[in-house]
Design a protein around this motif. Structure first.
Motif, PDB file in Angstrom:
ATOM      1  N   ARG A  34       0.354  -0.770   0.412  1.00  0.00           N
ATOM      2  CA  ARG A  34       0.167  -0.355  -0.283  1.00  0.00           C
ATOM      3  C   ARG A  34       1.113   1.961  -0.156  1.00  0.00           C
ATOM      4  O   ARG A  34       0.210   1.812  -0.779  1.00  0.00           O
ATOM      5  N   ARG A  35       2.159   1.348   0.728  1.00  0.00           N
ATOM      6  CA  ARG A  35       2.382   2.352   1.146  1.00  0.00           C
ATOM      7  C   ARG A  35       3.684   2.335   0.596  1.00  0.00           C
ATOM      8  O   ARG A  35       4.170   3.852  -0.101  1.00  0.00           O
ATOM      9  N   ALA A  36       4.713   1.443  -0.240  1.00  0.00           N
ATOM     10  CA  ALA A  36       5.713   1.385  -0.711  1.00  0.00           C
ATOM     11  C   ALA A  36       5.096   0.999  -2.144  1.00  0.00           C
ATOM     12  O   ALA A  36       6.568   1.489  -2.956  1.00  0.00           O
ATOM     13  N   ALA A  37       5.420   0.074  -2.737  1.00  0.00           N
ATOM     14  CA  ALA A  37       5.845  -0.162  -4.072  1.00  0.00           C
ATOM     15  C   ALA A  37       4.490  -0.083  -4.467  1.00  0.00           C
ATOM     16  O   ALA A  37       4.481   0.528  -6.222  1.00  0.00           O
ATOM     17  N   THR A  69       7.049   3.428  -5.678  1.00  0.00           N
ATOM     18  CA  THR A  69       8.980   3.200  -5.952  1.00  0.00           C
ATOM     19  C   THR A  69       8.619   2.228  -6.738  1.00  0.00           C
ATOM     20  O   THR A  69       9.786   1.721  -7.031  1.00  0.00           O
ATOM     21  N   GLY A  70       7.224   1.239  -6.680  1.00  0.00           N
ATOM     22  CA  GLY A  70       7.973   0.180  -7.604  1.00  0.00           C
ATOM     23  C   GLY A  70       7.962  -1.407  -7.112  1.00  0.00           C
ATOM     24  O   GLY A  70       7.776  -1.132  -5.551  1.00  0.00           O
ATOM     25  N   ARG A  71       6.492  -2.586  -7.394  1.00  0.00           N
ATOM     26  CA  ARG A  71       6.928  -3.860  -6.499  1.00  0.00           C
ATOM     27  C   ARG A  71       8.643  -4.206  -6.149  1.00  0.00           C
ATOM     28  O   ARG A  71       8.976  -4.285  -6.480  1.00  0.00           O
ATOM     29  N   PRO A  72       7.806  -4.927  -5.449  1.00  0.00           N
ATOM     30  CA  PRO A  72       8.955  -6.142  -4.311  1.00  0.00           C
ATOM     31  C   PRO A  72       9.767  -7.203  -5.714  1.00  0.00           C
ATOM     32  O   PRO A  72       8.850  -7.567  -6.508  1.00  0.00           O
ATOM     33  N   TYR A  73      11.002  -7.224  -5.475  1.00  0.00           N
ATOM     34  CA  TYR A  73      11.065  -7.871  -6.797  1.00  0.00           C
ATOM     35  C   TYR A  73      12.639  -9.343  -5.966  1.00  0.00           C
ATOM     36  O   TYR A  73      12.691 -10.031  -6.299  1.00  0.00           O
ATOM     37  N   LEU A  74      12.697  -9.062  -4.732  1.00  0.00           N
ATOM     38  CA  LEU A  74      12.769 -10.261  -3.934  1.00  0.00           C
ATOM     39  C   LEU A  74      13.063 -10.882  -2.565  1.00  0.00           C
ATOM     40  O   LEU A  74      12.313  -9.909  -1.275  1.00  0.00           O
ATOM     41  N   ALA A  75      12.447 -12.003  -2.043  1.00  0.00           N
ATOM     42  CA  ALA A  75      11.553 -12.367  -0.979  1.00  0.00           C
ATOM     43  C   ALA A  75      12.248 -13.453  -0.627  1.00  0.00           C
ATOM     44  O   ALA A  75      12.683 -14.396  -1.128  1.00  0.00           O
ATOM     45  N   ARG A  76      12.811 -13.125   0.795  1.00  0.00           N
ATOM     46  CA  ARG A  76      14.087 -14.481   1.828  1.00  0.00           C
ATOM     47  C   ARG A  76      13.621 -14.849   2.895  1.00  0.00           C
ATOM     48  O   ARG A  76      12.076 -14.070   3.394  1.00  0.00           O
ATOM     49  N   ALA A  77      13.507 -16.218   2.612  1.00  0.00           N
ATOM     50  CA  ALA A  77      12.262 -16.871   4.053  1.00  0.00           C
ATOM     51  C   ALA A  77      13.442 -17.842   4.026  1.00  0.00           C
ATOM     52  O   ALA A  77      13.617 -18.722   3.863  1.00  0.00           O
ATOM     53  N   ALA A  78      13.138 -17.726   5.502  1.00  0.00           N
ATOM     54  CA  ALA A  78      13.637 -19.289   6.528  1.00  0.00           C
ATOM     55  C   ALA A  78      13.717 -19.947   7.041  1.00  0.00           C
ATOM     56  O   ALA A  78      12.575 -18.738   8.161  1.00  0.00           O
TER      57      ALA A  78
END
Length: 414
Positions: free
Chosen positions: A157-160, A163-172
Motif C-alpha cells: 500500500r505505501r511503498a510498492a 516506488t515499484g513492486r518488490p523483487y526479492l523475498a527471503r524466507a528461512a
C-alpha cells in the motif's frame, strides 16, 4: 451445496497428532465453527482429542473408529486432513468415494502442508477434490501469519505503490528436528527438511511477491536451483540418538534424509519483471526454539521479521529447575537463561487466521486464498529443487520430467 451460507461450519478432523492439536487450539479464536468429529487409528488418541474439544468449548466431538464412519456422519460439513503425509492420498480417495456415491454430505476439505509427497500424488489430490465437487483449501499457515498479513499490506500500500513492486523475498525456517518418527523417514514423509519445511518458505515468499488481489499464477516460475545436505543428524552420535528415540525405523547411519536445504527460485510477473526467492530450511538449528525469518525487498524499502525477536522475554537462573517442555516457544531447546516467549503462537504462526479464513470461505461457498492448486504448485517447485540437487544443475520450467519424479531419499515409496 445450495443452502449456503451456513450459520456454522461443522468440522471433522482426520488425525490427532501435534499439528492437529495446534489447529484445534487456534480454533478458539475462530467464530462460526464446531468440531463435531474425529478419526485416527488409536482410540486413546481420539478420546484425548475429543476431551480437548470439550475443554476448549469447541463443540461436542464424536470419536469415530473408521474414516468411513466420520465421513458418513450427517453432522460433518467439512474435513480437515491432518494425518501423516503418506496417508493423505488414501484419505482423499476415501472421501471422494463416499461423496460421489452419495454416502457423505461433506462439501469441503482442507489439507495440511505439504499437499502430497510427489507431483503425481498432488495432482491426484486436486483431481479427486474437483471431481467430487468439493471446495478445497490448502493449509499453509505462514501465508496467514499475523506479521505477514500486516507487513504485506503496508509494503504494497505505501511503498510498492509509489516506488515499484518488490523483487526479492527471503524466507528461512529452522529448528532442531521433528517430533515424530515418520517425519524422519524419507519414504513416509516424502523427503527430509526440504519436503517438511521448504513448502512453507517458498509459498510465503510467493505470497509476499504477489500483488494483493492478483492470482498466485500471475507469477510464473522460470527456474529453480536447490542444494541439500546432511549436516548434523548423520554424525554417529546423533544418528544413534535418533535410533534410540524412534527405533530401528529411523536409521540415519544408513538411510538419512537431508537436514539442510537451500533454494533459489526465479520468477517473472505479468509485466516480465524478474523476481527472486531465496530460502533455507534446517533441522540442524539449536537455539531458543523454532525460528522463522522473512524479508521482502523492493526499490526503496525492506520488510523484516524474526519469530524469536519477541517483545516478551523471561530470564530464569540456574536455580530454576523443571522438566523439559515447549511452554515458551515451539521446539524449545532450553529451560534456563534469557528466553523469548511467543504469547500467542497460533496467531503469530498464522493458524488462527488460516482457520478463520477457511471456515468463512467454506460456509459461504467462496474459494479460499490457498487451494489444492497452490498446494500442487508448491510440490512442483519442491520436486524441481530435489531434482536440481540430485543432478547439480538448474531446473528450468516447465519441467514435465517432474511429473513422476521421486526424491532420492524417498525412492522406496510404496
Amino acid at each position: 451445496m445450495t443452502n449456503l451460507p451456513k450459520d456454522r461450519l461443522r468440522v471433522g478432523f482426520v488425525g490427532t497428532g501435534f499439528i492437529a492439536q495446534f489447529h484445534l487450539k487456534s480454533m478458539v479464536g475462530v467464530r462460526n465453527i464446531d468440531v463435531v468429529g474425529v478419526y485416527s487409528r488409536k482410540p486413546e488418541n481420539r478420546a484425548h482429542f475429543s476431551a480437548m474439544v470439550s475443554e476448549l468449548g469447541l463443540g461436542s466431538c464424536k470419536s469415530h473408529d473408521s474414516l468411513e464412519s466420520l465421513l458418513r456422519d450427517e453432522n460433518v460439513d467439512a474435513i480437515w486432513i491432518l494425518s501423516p503425509n503418506y496417508t493423505r492420498l488414501d484419505v482423499m480417495r476415501t472421501l471422494h468415494a463416499e461423496v460421489t456415491a452419495g454416502r457423505s454430505k461433506v462439501f469441503a476439505v482442507a489439507c495440511e502442508k505439504p499437499l502430497a509427497r510427489t507431483v503425481a500424488e498432488a495432482r491426484e489430490m486436486l483431481r479427486l477434490a474437483t471431481d467430487a465437487k468439493l471446495n478445497h483449501g490448502y493449509l499453509e499457515n505462514q501465508v496467514f501469519s499475523t506479521p505477514v498479513l500486516r507487513g504485506k499490506e503496508i509494503v504494497w500500500r505505501r511503498a510498492a505503490s509509489t516506488t515499484g513492486r518488490p523483487y526479492l523475498a527471503r524466507a528461512a525456517e529452522e529448528h532442531s528436528g521433528p517430533h515424530e518418527a515418520w517425519f524422519w523417514q524419507g519414504d513416509k514423509q516424502g523427503g527430509g527438511v526440504l519436503s517438511d519445511m521448504m513448502c512453507h518458505s517458498v509459498e510465503v515468499a510467493r505470497h509476499l511477491l504477489t500483488e494483493p488481489g492478483a492470482a498466485r499464477k500471475s507469477l510464473r516460475v522460470k527456474s529453480v536451483n536447490g542444494t541439500v545436505a546432511n549436516l548434523k543428524w548423520t554424525r554417529p552420535h546423533y544418528a544413534d540418538q535418533l535410533k534410540q528415540r524412534y527405533g530401528g525405523g529411523v536409521d540415519y547411519r544408513n538411510h538419512p534424509s537431508e537436514d539442510f536445504a537451500r533454494a533459489t527460485v526465479s520468477l517473472e510477473d505479468e509485466q516480465g519483471n524478474d523476481l527472486m526467492i531465496e530460502a533455507t530450511t534446517s533441522w540442524a538449528y539449536v537455539g531458543a526454539g523454532l525460528r522463522i525469518q522473512l524479508e521482502l525487498l523492493g526499490p526503496e524499502y525492506a520488510m523484516e521479521f524474526n519469530s524469536l525477536n519477541t517483545g516478551l522475554k523471561i530470564f530464569m537462573s540456574r536455580a530454576v529447575t523443571g522438566s523439559e517442555g515447549e511452554d515458551l516457544v515451539e521446539k524449545q531447546n532450553a529451560e534456563q537463561g534469557l528466553m523469548p516467549v511467543l504469547e500467542d503462537e497460533a496467531g503469530v504462526y498464522g493458524y488462527t487466521d488460516e482457520n478463520r479464513h477457511m471456515t468463512e470461505c467454506f460456509r459461504k461457498g467462496e474459494t479460499p486464498l490457498e487451494t489444492f492448486e497452490d498446494g500442487l504448485a508448491v510440490v512442483e517447485i519442491m520436486m524441481g529443487l530435489y531434482r536440481s540437487a540430485e543432478i547439480g544443475e538448474t531446473v528450468h520450467f516447465p519441467a514435465p520430467e517432474l511429473e513422476n519424479y521421486v526424491p532420492v531419499v524417498a525412492r522406496h515409496i510404496s
